[in-house]
Scaffold this motif. Structure first.
Motif, PDB file in Angstrom:
ATOM      1  N   MET A 225       0.851  -1.174   0.000  1.00 31.58           N
ATOM      2  CA  MET A 225       0.000   0.000   0.000  1.00 31.58           C
ATOM      3  C   MET A 225       0.897   1.237   0.000  1.00 31.58           C
ATOM      4  O   MET A 225       1.833   1.330   0.772  1.00 31.58           O
ATOM      5  N   ARG A 226       0.591   2.161  -0.846  1.00 29.62           N
ATOM      6  CA  ARG A 226       1.353   3.420  -0.896  1.00 29.62           C
ATOM      7  C   ARG A 226       1.037   4.279   0.325  1.00 29.62           C
ATOM      8  O   ARG A 226      -0.053   4.182   0.892  1.00 29.62           O
ATOM      9  N   ILE A 227       1.980   5.124   0.671  1.00 32.33           N
ATOM     10  CA  ILE A 227       1.808   5.997   1.840  1.00 32.33           C
ATOM     11  C   ILE A 227       0.622   6.932   1.632  1.00 32.33           C
ATOM     12  O   ILE A 227      -0.142   7.172   2.567  1.00 32.33           O
ATOM     13  N   THR A 228       0.439   7.423   0.414  1.00 27.95           N
ATOM     14  CA  THR A 228      -0.701   8.317   0.165  1.00 27.95           C
ATOM     15  C   THR A 228      -2.020   7.594   0.379  1.00 27.95           C
ATOM     16  O   THR A 228      -2.965   8.165   0.927  1.00 27.95           O
ATOM     17  N   ALA A 229      -2.107   6.342  -0.047  1.00 29.38           N
ATOM     18  CA  ALA A 229      -3.329   5.553   0.164  1.00 29.38           C
ATOM     19  C   ALA A 229      -3.526   5.289   1.656  1.00 29.38           C
ATOM     20  O   ALA A 229      -4.648   5.369   2.165  1.00 29.38           O
ATOM     21  N   PHE A 230      -2.446   4.992   2.340  1.00 26.46           N
ATOM     22  CA  PHE A 230      -2.520   4.770   3.782  1.00 26.46           C
ATOM     23  C   PHE A 230      -3.051   6.018   4.493  1.00 26.46           C
ATOM     24  O   PHE A 230      -3.949   5.944   5.318  1.00 26.46           O
ATOM     25  N   ARG A 231      -2.493   7.164   4.166  1.00 28.12           N
ATOM     26  CA  ARG A 231      -2.927   8.418   4.810  1.00 28.12           C
ATOM     27  C   ARG A 231      -4.395   8.721   4.499  1.00 28.12           C
ATOM     28  O   ARG A 231      -5.124   9.215   5.355  1.00 28.12           O
ATOM     29  N   ALA A 232      -4.824   8.409   3.281  1.00 31.50           N
ATOM     30  CA  ALA A 232      -6.227   8.620   2.912  1.00 31.50           C
ATOM     31  C   ALA A 232      -7.140   7.711   3.726  1.00 31.50           C
ATOM     32  O   ALA A 232      -8.193   8.148   4.205  1.00 31.50           O
ATOM     33  N   MET A 233      -6.731   6.457   3.923  1.00 31.70           N
ATOM     34  CA  MET A 233      -7.528   5.529   4.728  1.00 31.70           C
ATOM     35  C   MET A 233      -7.597   5.991   6.183  1.00 31.70           C
ATOM     36  O   MET A 233      -8.658   5.918   6.807  1.00 31.70           O
ATOM     37  N   LEU A 234      -6.482   6.479   6.695  1.00 23.94           N
ATOM     38  CA  LEU A 234      -6.443   6.978   8.063  1.00 23.94           C
ATOM     39  C   LEU A 234      -7.401   8.165   8.222  1.00 23.94           C
ATOM     40  O   LEU A 234      -8.187   8.227   9.176  1.00 23.94           O
ATOM     41  N   ALA A 235      -7.373   9.081   7.272  1.00 24.38           N
ATOM     42  CA  ALA A 235      -8.256  10.249   7.312  1.00 24.38           C
ATOM     43  C   ALA A 235      -9.717   9.853   7.127  1.00 24.38           C
ATOM     44  O   ALA A 235     -10.607  10.424   7.776  1.00 24.38           O
ATOM     45  N   ASP A 236      -9.984   8.888   6.273  1.00 27.72           N
ATOM     46  CA  ASP A 236     -11.363   8.430   6.064  1.00 27.72           C
ATOM     47  C   ASP A 236     -11.931   7.798   7.333  1.00 27.72           C
ATOM     48  O   ASP A 236     -13.101   7.986   7.654  1.00 27.72           O
ATOM     49  N   GLU A 237     -11.093   7.054   8.033  1.00 30.18           N
ATOM     50  CA  GLU A 237     -11.558   6.353   9.234  1.00 30.18           C
ATOM     51  C   GLU A 237     -11.716   7.288  10.433  1.00 30.18           C
ATOM     52  O   GLU A 237     -12.668   7.178  11.191  1.00 30.18           O
TER      53      GLU A 237
ATOM     54  N   PRO B 262      -9.726  13.996   9.154  1.00 30.17           N
ATOM     55  CA  PRO B 262      -8.397  14.541   8.859  1.00 30.17           C
ATOM     56  C   PRO B 262      -7.604  15.002  10.082  1.00 30.17           C
ATOM     57  O   PRO B 262      -6.421  14.713  10.203  1.00 30.17           O
ATOM     58  N   GLN B 263      -8.252  15.734  10.984  1.00 26.30           N
ATOM     59  CA  GLN B 263      -7.518  16.269  12.135  1.00 26.30           C
ATOM     60  C   GLN B 263      -7.115  15.173  13.110  1.00 26.30           C
ATOM     61  O   GLN B 263      -5.972  15.130  13.584  1.00 26.30           O
ATOM     62  N   ARG B 264      -8.034  14.274  13.423  1.00 21.05           N
ATOM     63  CA  ARG B 264      -7.696  13.196  14.359  1.00 21.05           C
ATOM     64  C   ARG B 264      -6.660  12.264  13.743  1.00 21.05           C
ATOM     65  O   ARG B 264      -5.784  11.752  14.434  1.00 21.05           O
ATOM     66  N   ALA B 265      -6.732  12.031  12.445  1.00 20.24           N
ATOM     67  CA  ALA B 265      -5.746  11.180  11.773  1.00 20.24           C
ATOM     68  C   ALA B 265      -4.345  11.744  11.930  1.00 20.24           C
ATOM     69  O   ALA B 265      -3.389  11.009  12.208  1.00 20.24           O
ATOM     70  N   GLU B 266      -4.213  13.056  11.783  1.00 23.24           N
ATOM     71  CA  GLU B 266      -2.908  13.696  11.961  1.00 23.24           C
ATOM     72  C   GLU B 266      -2.409  13.553  13.393  1.00 23.24           C
ATOM     73  O   GLU B 266      -1.244  13.268  13.626  1.00 23.24           O
ATOM     74  N   THR B 267      -3.307  13.710  14.351  1.00 28.06           N
ATOM     75  CA  THR B 267      -2.933  13.551  15.755  1.00 28.06           C
ATOM     76  C   THR B 267      -2.496  12.125  16.034  1.00 28.06           C
ATOM     77  O   THR B 267      -1.479  11.901  16.711  1.00 28.06           O
ATOM     78  N   ILE B 268      -3.241  11.169  15.530  1.00 30.28           N
ATOM     79  CA  ILE B 268      -2.884   9.764  15.722  1.00 30.28           C
ATOM     80  C   ILE B 268      -1.507   9.493  15.110  1.00 30.28           C
ATOM     81  O   ILE B 268      -0.654   8.856  15.730  1.00 30.28           O
ATOM     82  N   ALA B 269      -1.290   9.973  13.911  1.00 30.71           N
ATOM     83  CA  ALA B 269      -0.024   9.717  13.210  1.00 30.71           C
ATOM     84  C   ALA B 269       1.173  10.336  13.931  1.00 30.71           C
ATOM     85  O   ALA B 269       2.247   9.736  13.978  1.00 30.71           O
ATOM     86  N   HIS B 270       0.983  11.516  14.500  1.00 32.82           N
ATOM     87  CA  HIS B 270       2.098  12.236  15.135  1.00 32.82           C
ATOM     88  C   HIS B 270       2.307  11.869  16.591  1.00 32.82           C
ATOM     89  O   HIS B 270       3.446  11.875  17.063  1.00 32.82           O
ATOM     90  N   ASP B 271       1.227  11.587  17.319  1.00 35.91           N
ATOM     91  CA  ASP B 271       1.318  11.532  18.774  1.00 35.91           C
ATOM     92  C   ASP B 271       1.087  10.168  19.421  1.00 35.91           C
ATOM     93  O   ASP B 271       1.599   9.924  20.499  1.00 35.91           O
ATOM     94  N   HIS B 272       0.305   9.305  18.804  1.00 34.31           N
ATOM     95  CA  HIS B 272      -0.048   8.041  19.456  1.00 34.31           C
ATOM     96  C   HIS B 272       1.078   7.022  19.265  1.00 34.31           C
ATOM     97  O   HIS B 272       1.478   6.734  18.140  1.00 34.31           O
TER      98      HIS B 272
END
Length: 64
Positions: free
Chosen positions: A1-13, A16-26
């Motif tokens: 899976m490409r990183i862009t697809a991964f980031r899109a799935m994270l944001a969809d789930e 966008p804001q919570r996905a960024e927090t999860i990616a940076h902080d969790h």
């Protein structure tokens, strides 16, 4: 899976804001005590990272 697809799935789930927090902080034990961003930088497969996120946040199987 490409990183862009991964980031899109994270944001969809999580949105966008919570996905960024999860990616940076969790920190995920399943990723060796890394955040999503650190795991990507370390070269872990995005499929493995996605699985760790889904497990940690109990994402239903039909959305994994």
């Amino acid at each position: 899976m490409r990183i862009t697809a991964f980031r899109a799935m994270l944001a969809d789930e999580f949105g966008p804001q919570r996905a960024e927090t999860i990616a940076h902080d969790h920190v995920f034990a399943a990723l060796g005590g890394r955040t999503v961003d650190q795991a990507i930088d370390a070269g872990l497969p995005t499929k493995e990272i996605w699985q760790a996120v889904c497990d940690a946040f109990e994402v239903p199987p039909d959305r994994r």
